[in-house]
Design an enzyme around this catalytic site. Sequence first.
Site, short mmCIF file in Angstrom:
data_model
loop_
_atom_site.label_atom_id
_atom_site.label_comp_id
_atom_site.label_asym_id
_atom_site.label_seq_id
_atom_site.Cartn_x
_atom_site.Cartn_y
_atom_site.Cartn_z
N MET A 44 9.32 -1.52 -0.89
CA MET A 44 8.05 -0.94 -0.49
C MET A 44 7.45 -0.14 -1.63
O MET A 44 7.97 -0.14 -2.74
CB MET A 44 8.24 -0.10 0.77
CG MET A 44 8.55 -0.94 2.02
SD MET A 44 8.62 0.02 3.54
CE MET A 44 10.22 0.79 3.36
N CYS A 45 6.38 0.56 -1.36
CA CYS A 45 5.60 1.23 -2.39
C CYS A 45 6.14 2.64 -2.66
O CYS A 45 7.11 3.07 -2.06
CB CYS A 45 4.14 1.32 -1.95
SG CYS A 45 3.47 -0.26 -1.37
N GLN A 46 5.47 3.35 -3.57
CA GLN A 46 5.79 4.75 -3.81
C GLN A 46 4.51 5.56 -3.86
O GLN A 46 3.45 5.07 -4.27
CB GLN A 46 6.59 4.93 -5.11
CG GLN A 46 8.02 4.43 -4.99
CD GLN A 46 8.97 5.15 -5.92
OE1 GLN A 46 8.67 6.17 -6.53
NE2 GLN A 46 10.19 4.62 -6.02
#
Length: 273
Positions: A1-3
């Site tokens: 997933m993203c940050q």
Amino acid sequence: MCQLLGMNCNTPTDIVFSFTGFATRGGLTDEHKDGWGIAFFEGSAVRLFVDHQSAVDSPVAELIKRYPIKSKNVIAHIRKATQGQVSLENCHPFVRECWGRYWVFAHNGDLKEFNPVLDGSFQPVGNTDSERAFCYLLQRMRRHFGEQLPSVEQLALFMHEITAEIASFGTFNMMLSNGEALFTHCSTKLYYIVRQHPFSTAALTDEDVAVDFSQVTTPADKVAIIVTEPLTTNEQWTQCESGQMLVFVDGDVLPLALPAALSPVLPAPQAAA
């Protein structure tokens, strides 16, 4: 997933140091290479930079590392795509207007089968679950408060409810700001630190870079940094709890008495026909 990366301060401050370490995770020290973006509040305006290239390859990201834009509220995002193709319109942060001011939003997570009915007041441009969640959040917020901008405390109570509802569809780590406050919600992982006098030296985890904040600040400065993973190796970061919502104002956590659980403000989203 993203940050995610956010900054909230009591005086306009640049985010060059933190962004330098954060951007490295966009394809070099981590795998988040499907685009990136950063938004700076400046008065009533927002300066937005997004790029579908990875942050480590983007000339625009290099500009941000060298251009000390000062702001009291900043939200940045590096993307690892889970829903929606790699394209400019799917890059966070997303920006919309409500009550005559800009709202900036970024999300880390994956919302399964999240297809709320949108009434047209706010519509996605891309095809991510994140942008749908942002539009739904603003729609509910506007419907709940009507024509008048609510106080930060009123917004905090509402955000506590709506983030819990949206998080029931999956992972919902998010940041939202209107330039006055920075609202965060943690589903799985979020850390923060408040830097204030006496300032010390900080060393980045992802780059061989250190800065002595006592040389670039005043004793009155207070800066909160919120991020998915701690950015420095020699500072004490506070880990948020799962389900926790925090509001940052003037570089510190706003003390709020939020209930443990609440019923939704309005009916939960229905699947689109």
